[in-house]
Scaffold this motif. Structure first.
Motif, PDB file in Angstrom:
ATOM      1  N   VAL A  42     -13.668  59.190 -88.798  1.00 31.15           N
ATOM      2  CA  VAL A  42     -13.966  58.304 -87.670  1.00 31.15           C
ATOM      3  C   VAL A  42     -14.955  57.253 -88.143  1.00 31.15           C
ATOM      4  O   VAL A  42     -16.105  57.562 -88.461  1.00 31.15           O
ATOM      5  CB  VAL A  42     -14.540  59.096 -86.481  1.00 31.15           C
ATOM      6  CG1 VAL A  42     -14.899  58.144 -85.344  1.00 31.15           C
ATOM      7  CG2 VAL A  42     -13.536  60.130 -85.999  1.00 31.15           C
ATOM      8  N   THR A  43     -14.521  56.011 -88.203  1.00 38.49           N
ATOM      9  CA  THR A  43     -15.367  54.899 -88.643  1.00 38.49           C
ATOM     10  C   THR A  43     -15.417  53.836 -87.556  1.00 38.49           C
ATOM     11  O   THR A  43     -14.585  53.815 -86.630  1.00 38.49           O
ATOM     12  CB  THR A  43     -14.823  54.287 -89.936  1.00 38.49           C
ATOM     13  OG1 THR A  43     -13.508  53.748 -89.699  1.00 38.49           O
ATOM     14  CG2 THR A  43     -14.742  55.335 -91.035  1.00 38.49           C
ATOM     15  N   TRP A  44     -16.393  52.950 -87.681  1.00 36.58           N
ATOM     16  CA  TRP A  44     -16.507  51.861 -86.722  1.00 36.58           C
ATOM     17  C   TRP A  44     -15.297  50.935 -86.794  1.00 36.58           C
ATOM     18  O   TRP A  44     -14.826  50.429 -85.774  1.00 36.58           O
ATOM     19  CB  TRP A  44     -17.788  51.075 -86.966  1.00 36.58           C
ATOM     20  CG  TRP A  44     -17.927  49.882 -86.068  1.00 36.58           C
ATOM     21  CD1 TRP A  44     -17.878  48.566 -86.419  1.00 36.58           C
ATOM     22  CD2 TRP A  44     -18.116  49.899 -84.645  1.00 36.58           C
ATOM     23  NE1 TRP A  44     -18.029  47.762 -85.319  1.00 36.58           N
ATOM     24  CE2 TRP A  44     -18.176  48.567 -84.205  1.00 36.58           C
ATOM     25  CE3 TRP A  44     -18.226  50.926 -83.709  1.00 36.58           C
ATOM     26  CZ2 TRP A  44     -18.349  48.224 -82.879  1.00 36.58           C
ATOM     27  CZ3 TRP A  44     -18.403  50.584 -82.377  1.00 36.58           C
ATOM     28  CH2 TRP A  44     -18.471  49.251 -81.975  1.00 36.58           C
ATOM     29  N   LEU A  46     -12.277  51.796 -87.499  1.00 35.86           N
ATOM     30  CA  LEU A  46     -11.168  52.470 -86.823  1.00 35.86           C
ATOM     31  C   LEU A  46     -11.272  52.329 -85.309  1.00 35.86           C
ATOM     32  O   LEU A  46     -10.265  52.121 -84.621  1.00 35.86           O
ATOM     33  CB  LEU A  46     -11.157  53.951 -87.198  1.00 35.86           C
ATOM     34  CG  LEU A  46     -10.058  54.821 -86.565  1.00 35.86           C
ATOM     35  CD1 LEU A  46      -8.701  54.482 -87.156  1.00 35.86           C
ATOM     36  CD2 LEU A  46     -10.371  56.299 -86.755  1.00 35.86           C
ATOM     37  N   LEU A  47     -12.494  52.404 -84.772  1.00 33.88           N
ATOM     38  CA  LEU A  47     -12.690  52.383 -83.330  1.00 33.88           C
ATOM     39  C   LEU A  47     -12.700  50.977 -82.732  1.00 33.88           C
ATOM     40  O   LEU A  47     -12.443  50.824 -81.536  1.00 33.88           O
ATOM     41  CB  LEU A  47     -14.017  53.076 -82.968  1.00 33.88           C
ATOM     42  CG  LEU A  47     -14.141  54.551 -83.342  1.00 33.88           C
ATOM     43  CD1 LEU A  47     -15.544  55.056 -83.033  1.00 33.88           C
ATOM     44  CD2 LEU A  47     -13.104  55.386 -82.599  1.00 33.88           C
ATOM     45  N   SER A  48     -12.999  49.978 -83.518  1.00 29.57           N
ATOM     46  CA  SER A  48     -13.243  48.639 -82.972  1.00 29.57           C
ATOM     47  C   SER A  48     -12.162  47.627 -83.288  1.00 29.57           C
ATOM     48  O   SER A  48     -12.271  46.468 -82.888  1.00 29.57           O
ATOM     49  CB  SER A  48     -14.590  48.106 -83.494  1.00 29.57           C
ATOM     50  OG  SER A  48     -14.577  48.014 -84.907  1.00 29.57           O
ATOM     51  N   GLY A  59      -6.381  50.589 -86.862  1.00 25.40           N
ATOM     52  CA  GLY A  59      -7.398  50.649 -85.822  1.00 25.40           C
ATOM     53  C   GLY A  59      -6.791  51.193 -84.537  1.00 25.40           C
ATOM     54  O   GLY A  59      -5.606  50.992 -84.254  1.00 25.40           O
ATOM     55  N   LEU A  61      -8.373  50.798 -81.363  1.00 26.27           N
ATOM     56  CA  LEU A  61      -8.950  50.202 -80.156  1.00 26.27           C
ATOM     57  C   LEU A  61      -7.902  49.968 -79.071  1.00 26.27           C
ATOM     58  O   LEU A  61      -8.165  50.276 -77.892  1.00 26.27           O
ATOM     59  CB  LEU A  61      -9.670  48.895 -80.497  1.00 26.27           C
ATOM     60  CG  LEU A  61     -10.306  48.162 -79.313  1.00 26.27           C
ATOM     61  CD1 LEU A  61     -11.341  49.035 -78.622  1.00 26.27           C
ATOM     62  CD2 LEU A  61     -10.928  46.844 -79.771  1.00 26.27           C
ATOM     63  N   ILE A  64      -7.238  53.288 -77.387  1.00 27.90           N
ATOM     64  CA  ILE A  64      -8.343  53.714 -76.519  1.00 27.90           C
ATOM     65  C   ILE A  64      -8.280  52.985 -75.191  1.00 27.90           C
ATOM     66  O   ILE A  64      -8.423  53.583 -74.116  1.00 27.90           O
ATOM     67  CB  ILE A  64      -9.693  53.480 -77.219  1.00 27.90           C
ATOM     68  CG1 ILE A  64      -9.815  54.349 -78.468  1.00 27.90           C
ATOM     69  CG2 ILE A  64     -10.854  53.757 -76.262  1.00 27.90           C
ATOM     70  CD1 ILE A  64     -11.068  54.086 -79.293  1.00 27.90           C
ATOM     71  N   LEU A 234      -3.819  57.467 -76.857  1.00 28.03           N
ATOM     72  CA  LEU A 234      -4.348  58.170 -78.019  1.00 28.03           C
ATOM     73  C   LEU A 234      -3.460  59.340 -78.438  1.00 28.03           C
ATOM     74  O   LEU A 234      -3.241  59.568 -79.633  1.00 28.03           O
ATOM     75  CB  LEU A 234      -5.769  58.666 -77.719  1.00 28.03           C
ATOM     76  CG  LEU A 234      -6.875  57.611 -77.754  1.00 28.03           C
ATOM     77  CD1 LEU A 234      -8.187  58.201 -77.251  1.00 28.03           C
ATOM     78  CD2 LEU A 234      -7.056  57.050 -79.154  1.00 28.03           C
ATOM     79  N   ILE A 254      -8.163  60.914 -84.581  1.00 31.74           N
ATOM     80  CA  ILE A 254      -7.812  60.792 -83.164  1.00 31.74           C
ATOM     81  C   ILE A 254      -7.948  62.143 -82.478  1.00 31.74           C
ATOM     82  O   ILE A 254      -8.425  62.245 -81.338  1.00 31.74           O
ATOM     83  CB  ILE A 254      -6.390  60.232 -83.011  1.00 31.74           C
ATOM     84  CG1 ILE A 254      -6.299  58.822 -83.580  1.00 31.74           C
ATOM     85  CG2 ILE A 254      -5.964  60.230 -81.544  1.00 31.74           C
ATOM     86  CD1 ILE A 254      -4.900  58.253 -83.596  1.00 31.74           C
ATOM     87  N   ILE A 257     -11.540  62.765 -81.715  1.00 29.93           N
ATOM     88  CA  ILE A 257     -11.972  61.959 -80.567  1.00 29.93           C
ATOM     89  C   ILE A 257     -11.478  62.567 -79.266  1.00 29.93           C
ATOM     90  O   ILE A 257     -12.229  62.675 -78.277  1.00 29.93           O
ATOM     91  CB  ILE A 257     -11.463  60.509 -80.732  1.00 29.93           C
ATOM     92  CG1 ILE A 257     -12.123  59.846 -81.934  1.00 29.93           C
ATOM     93  CG2 ILE A 257     -11.727  59.698 -79.466  1.00 29.93           C
ATOM     94  CD1 ILE A 257     -11.531  58.495 -82.291  1.00 29.93           C
TER      95      ILE A 257
END
Length: 282
Positions: A42-44, A46-48, A59, A61, A64, A234, A254, A257
């Motif tokens: 889980v990295t920034w 990947l999330l943003s 990614g 985002l 999500i 997700l 995922i 999360i």
């Protein structure tokens, strides 16, 4: 107590303790395994960000956001429907036969496999109502899936309100709806909120029904445009990355999360139930 009875009780107590240890061990193993495999991935970035097929960036985002959109749309529809049905069955319906038939239908709906809901949702919402593959079609399918849960939870919570509260309000001259609005609903709001949060957890973890109705698009949209277009949640993204693309690191990320979000939802349901119960009793 005879020796045979004591031996039997000791054996049963041991078996129940062993069953408890096995269940707790499996749950703990699943949580630790998924988090250990997923959290390091889980990295920034990947999330943003969203997926880019030009440079190979992955990614989540859009996934999500699509998950949040479908949760909001489903809860906005199923909560008033389920609560309204529970109020009618508890406060207005006079025939026990009708109430029993509706409760039996709700129990039957809650036991149907989600893949069947997805097939029906695809045929009815996507094709017959011409919604096409969209988050809205997926949300409507999830409404049908979660309606029994919300209705039964609210119904049981309504039954916990003492009848003397209603009789006291009627004695003061209040009408039927005013009694429900000012006396009954405030007294059972903890159960309704708990059912709503638990339904959110089921929406969060659903994938089979959404495979047929919501689609696979990894595109960032606003709420209005996003809810009417195809979108990958997700859980569906986890399936796509693991099964179709072989990106198991992303799939475990995922999964971690989703595990964290599920734990938060369950703890929120427990906290909300205790808070409103304490507030009601005080």
């Amino acid at each position: 107590m005879s020796n045979g009875r004591k031996t039997y009780n000791r054996i049963m107590k041991t078996l129940m303790a062993l069953s408890t240890v096995i269940v707790c061990g499996l749950v703990l193993f699943l949580i630790v395994y998924v988090l250990a495999k997923g959290l390091p991935n889980v990295t920034w970035n990947l999330l943003s960000t969203g997926p880019s097929y030009l440079d190979g960036n992955i990614g989540i985002l859009p996934d999500i956001l699509n998950t949040l959109y479908i949760i909001i749309a489903t809860i906005a529809i199923v909560l008033p429907l389920g609560t309204g049905a529970a109020i009618y069955l508890t406060e207005y319906a006079g025939s026990r036969r009708i109430v029993g038939a509706i409760e039996y239908a709700a129990e039957t709906l809650s036991g149907i496999p989600s893949i069947i809901y997805g097939l029906v949702g695809m045929l009815f919402f996507c094709q017959f109502l011409d919604m096409r593959t969209s988050l809205l079609a997926g949300a409507m399918t999830l409404v049908i899936m979660n309606l029994p849960t919300v209705m039964r939870t609210a119904q049981e919570s309504l039954k916990t309100v003492p009848q003397s509260y209603r009789e006291g309000a009627f004695g003061l001259g209040a009408g039927k709806w005013r009694v429900i609005k000012t006396v009954v609903l405030p007294g059972c709001v903890d159960g309704i909120i708990t059912g709503c949060i638990l339904s959110t957890g089921r929406i969060l973890g659903e994938s089979a029904a959404l495979l047929f109705t919501a689609g696979f698009a990894h595109v960032i949209n606003g709420f209005i445009s996003g809810i009417t277009s195809s979108g990958c949640t997700l859980t569906v993204a986890l399936y796509v990355y693991a099964k179709e693309q072989g990106e198991f690191q992303v799939a475990f990320a995922i999964g971690a999360i989703l595990m964290i979000m599920t734990l938060i939802i369950n703890m929120s349901a427990d906290f909300a139930g205790k808070y409103f119960k304490k507030r009601r009793d005080s």
